[in-house]
Design a protein around this motif. Structure first.
Motif, short mmCIF file in Angstrom:
data_model
loop_
_atom_site.label_atom_id
_atom_site.label_comp_id
_atom_site.label_asym_id
_atom_site.label_seq_id
_atom_site.Cartn_x
_atom_site.Cartn_y
_atom_site.Cartn_z
N GLN A 2 0.81 -1.22 0.00
CA GLN A 2 0.00 0.00 0.00
C GLN A 2 0.84 1.27 0.00
OE1 GLN A 2 -3.61 -0.25 -0.14
NE2 GLN A 2 -2.68 -2.18 -0.81
N THR A 3 2.16 1.12 -0.03
CA THR A 3 3.02 2.30 0.03
C THR A 3 4.42 1.89 -0.39
OG1 THR A 3 3.82 4.07 1.49
CG2 THR A 3 3.63 1.89 2.45
N ALA A 4 5.29 2.83 -0.55
CA ALA A 4 6.71 2.53 -0.77
C ALA A 4 7.41 2.68 0.57
CB ALA A 4 7.30 3.47 -1.81
N PHE A 5 7.66 1.58 1.21
CA PHE A 5 8.09 1.58 2.61
C PHE A 5 9.55 1.15 2.71
CE2 PHE A 5 8.08 -1.11 6.63
CZ PHE A 5 8.30 -0.03 7.48
N SER A 6 10.36 2.02 3.30
CA SER A 6 11.75 1.66 3.59
C SER A 6 11.85 1.33 5.07
CB SER A 6 12.68 2.84 3.25
OG SER A 6 12.64 3.11 1.88
N PRO A 7 11.90 0.05 5.40
CA PRO A 7 11.86 -0.32 6.82
C PRO A 7 13.09 0.16 7.57
CG PRO A 7 12.29 -2.23 5.44
CD PRO A 7 11.99 -1.11 4.51
N ALA A 8 12.85 0.67 8.79
CA ALA A 8 13.95 0.93 9.71
C ALA A 8 14.48 -0.40 10.22
CB ALA A 8 13.46 1.79 10.87
N SER A 9 15.57 -0.38 10.90
CA SER A 9 16.18 -1.64 11.35
C SER A 9 15.22 -2.48 12.19
CB SER A 9 17.45 -1.35 12.14
OG SER A 9 17.14 -0.57 13.29
N SER A 10 14.35 -1.83 12.93
CA SER A 10 13.48 -2.56 13.83
C SER A 10 12.12 -2.91 13.23
CB SER A 10 13.25 -1.74 15.10
OG SER A 10 12.67 -0.48 14.77
N ASP A 11 11.92 -2.63 11.94
CA ASP A 11 10.63 -2.91 11.31
C ASP A 11 10.60 -4.32 10.72
OD1 ASP A 11 9.17 -0.54 11.73
OD2 ASP A 11 10.35 0.47 10.19
N PHE A 12 9.42 -4.86 10.64
CA PHE A 12 9.23 -6.15 9.99
C PHE A 12 7.84 -6.21 9.38
CE2 PHE A 12 8.02 -6.57 14.46
CZ PHE A 12 6.75 -7.11 14.36
N THR A 62 7.75 -18.70 7.92
CA THR A 62 7.56 -17.26 7.72
C THR A 62 8.04 -16.83 6.34
OG1 THR A 62 7.99 -16.95 10.08
CG2 THR A 62 8.09 -14.99 8.69
N PHE A 63 7.28 -15.97 5.70
CA PHE A 63 7.69 -15.37 4.43
C PHE A 63 7.84 -13.86 4.63
CE2 PHE A 63 5.49 -19.29 3.48
CZ PHE A 63 6.41 -19.92 2.63
N ASN A 64 9.03 -13.39 4.36
CA ASN A 64 9.36 -11.99 4.58
C ASN A 64 8.78 -11.11 3.47
OD1 ASN A 64 10.77 -9.62 5.41
ND2 ASN A 64 12.42 -10.12 3.97
N LEU A 65 8.10 -10.03 3.87
CA LEU A 65 7.54 -9.10 2.90
C LEU A 65 8.26 -7.75 2.93
CD1 LEU A 65 3.73 -9.83 3.44
CD2 LEU A 65 5.18 -10.60 1.56
N GLY A 66 9.20 -7.59 3.84
CA GLY A 66 9.94 -6.34 3.93
C GLY A 66 10.31 -6.06 5.37
N SER A 67 11.55 -6.30 5.73
CA SER A 67 11.98 -6.17 7.13
C SER A 67 13.31 -5.44 7.21
CB SER A 67 12.10 -7.55 7.79
OG SER A 67 10.86 -8.23 7.76
N GLY A 68 13.56 -4.88 8.39
CA GLY A 68 14.80 -4.16 8.62
C GLY A 68 15.94 -5.07 9.03
N SER A 69 17.10 -4.47 9.19
CA SER A 69 18.31 -5.25 9.39
C SER A 69 18.28 -6.11 10.65
CB SER A 69 19.53 -4.31 9.43
OG SER A 69 19.38 -3.36 10.48
N THR A 70 17.52 -5.68 11.68
CA THR A 70 17.43 -6.48 12.90
C THR A 70 16.84 -7.85 12.62
OG1 THR A 70 17.19 -4.50 14.24
CG2 THR A 70 16.43 -6.56 15.23
N PHE A 71 15.98 -7.92 11.60
CA PHE A 71 15.25 -9.15 11.32
C PHE A 71 15.76 -9.87 10.07
CE2 PHE A 71 12.49 -6.53 13.89
CZ PHE A 71 12.10 -7.42 14.88
N LEU A 72 16.93 -9.49 9.61
CA LEU A 72 17.52 -10.14 8.43
C LEU A 72 18.93 -10.62 8.77
CD1 LEU A 72 16.47 -7.53 5.71
CD2 LEU A 72 15.31 -9.68 6.29
N GLY A 73 19.35 -11.72 8.15
CA GLY A 73 20.68 -12.24 8.43
C GLY A 73 21.14 -13.18 7.33
N THR A 74 22.11 -13.98 7.67
CA THR A 74 22.68 -14.93 6.71
C THR A 74 21.82 -16.18 6.65
OG1 THR A 74 24.88 -14.09 7.20
CG2 THR A 74 24.74 -16.26 6.12
#
Lengths: 356, 53
Positions: free
Chosen positions: A95-105, A195-207
């Motif tokens: 619904q928007t162009a969202f750039s997640p902050a590190s703590s967003d998921f 879980t399927f990621n739809l757009g998350s910040g760095s806190t919730f992403l990894g290797t």
């Protein structure tokens, strides 16, 4: 080997694209419920509001986000043709162009109950590898991601997958090693979340490709679906099975799939059909009790219910109150306005939820 | 968000809460119910439910 034993992970069949699995044969092969997205008790095909931080879409599949107004979700959203063998899918539209902050998921997940996962030995030296398979259709291309997370979020196994062509169904297969660490519920509470990621910040992403002691939705650098206004993400045919090979999707009879989902959500529909009558000796309280079939996972909540009176006599309430007693019983409460005959008919739906 | 306690009329014990005062939105006091777990978290944050009628 004993007579009749086949030493193989997967057995080819004469049907193109179809195989038989050797992992516990075909009964309970797919640990995912409603992987074909056919059951939608809550919404009956309607979209869930983008204002939600979390909410169930089709049965067993929950949208979750750290901020509102990022996605709408709906069964068969966008009305594209599902992949062969399926009539339904779960669709998300940004619904928007969202750039997640590190703590967003943002993501969508299904929690799997401990009873349906305990045989895989997670948290022990005998933890078994599993394979996830699913179909994805997106307006975007690139490397998408997801994760298998332990319920309670203490550990996760991120994975990535490629969608090379936009607006085309792509079948994905993901191998996931068994987790010998962590603690997994083995009873009626949650064990894991696919879980399927739809757009998350760095806190919730990894290797990807390994179990890690953190709560990850996906892999670093993967596609941020939320980042493009109007971007779509559709998914169906989700299967999670023991072993290192993806086998043919485990189709279930509709009634069987519905009953499995009703352990977690039971839309008990009255539809002008449930009457009551009693003689109130001096007014006061009265409760009409009903049994759910099947038994639910635990005593359910009734949030979102819409039961009211289609008609009533000598009833002082505008709507009945709802209470739940056990995993199989709930009641509708009402008050007589005076002594004497009290009767009426219920309509609407008691939405009972015992989700994980 | 708020909760209102519900008393079982027969046992006279607390059996759950209504969410936002809506008597259609019942949450039972069941440790395995995730809505009840959310209620306990809300109480642990220092909030107090409304008394039952």
């Amino acid at each position: 080997m004993a007579y009749g034993t086949v030493n193989a992970d997967v057995i080819g069949t004469s049907v193109a694209g179809s195989n038989l699995g050797a992992g516990n044969a075909t009964l309970m092969k797919n640990r995912i419920l409603n992987g074909s997205m056919v059951i939608d008790q809550r919404n009956a095909g309607a979209a869930i509001s983008a204002a939600n931080l979390t909410g169930y879409t089709v049965d067993r599949w929950s949208y979750t986000a750290s901020q509102t107004l990022k996605f709408t979700a709906q069964q068969n959203q966008g009305s594209v043709t599902p992949p062969a063998g399926f009539t339904n899918y779960l669709g998300f539209t940004s619904q928007t162009a969202f750039s997640p902050a590190s703590s967003d998921f943002t993501g969508v997940f299904q929690a799997i109950e401990g009873y349906n996962w305990q045989d895989l030995g997670y948290g022990t030296a005998n933890a078994k590898a599993v394979t996830a398979s699913f179909w994805v259709y997106s307006s975007l291309t690139g490397t998408f991601s997801g994760a298998l997370r332990v319920y309670g979020y203490a550990r996760s196994y991120p994975f990535s997958y490629s969608v090379p062509v936009a607006n085309t169904w792509t079948q994905i297969t993901i191998n996931i090693a068994g987790d010998t660490g962590g603690t997994y519920n083995t009873g009626n509470n949650g064990a894991v979340l696919l879980t399927f990621n739809l757009g998350s910040g760095s806190t919730f992403l990894g290797t990807g490709g390994a179990w890690t002691a953190s709560n990850l939705f996906g892999t670093t650098g993967s596609v941020n679906v939320a980042g493009t206004n109007g971007a779509t993400f559709y998914i169906t045919g989700v299967q999670l099975e023991v072993g290192s090979s993806a086998t043919g999707f485990e189709y279930r009879q509709y009634g069987q799939e519905l009953a499995l989902c009703q352990r977690y959500c039971n839309a008990f529909v009255f539809a002008n059909s449930a009457g009551f009558t009693y003689n109130a000796s001096g007014g006061g309280n009265y409760i009409v009790s009903y049994y759910t079939i099947p038994n639910m996972r635990t005593t359910p909540s009734s949030t979102g219910s819409s039961v009211t009176f289609a008609s009533s006599y000598n009833v002082s309430d505008a709507t009945p109150s709802i209470v739940t007693y056990t995993s199989a019983m709930f009641g509708l409460g009402l008050h007589s306005s005076a002594s004497g005959n009290t009767y009426g008919v219920f309509t609407g739906t008691a939405l009972l939820a015992a989700e994980l | 968000m708020n909760y209102k306690l519900v008393i079982n009329p027969y046992t006279q014990k607390e059996q759950g809460v209504y969410l936002n005062g809506n008597t259609s939105n019942f949450i039972p006091f069941d440790p395995d119910n995730t809505d009840y777990q959310a209620y306990l978290k809300w109480v642990a944050e220092g909030n107090t439910p409304e008394a039952a009628e």
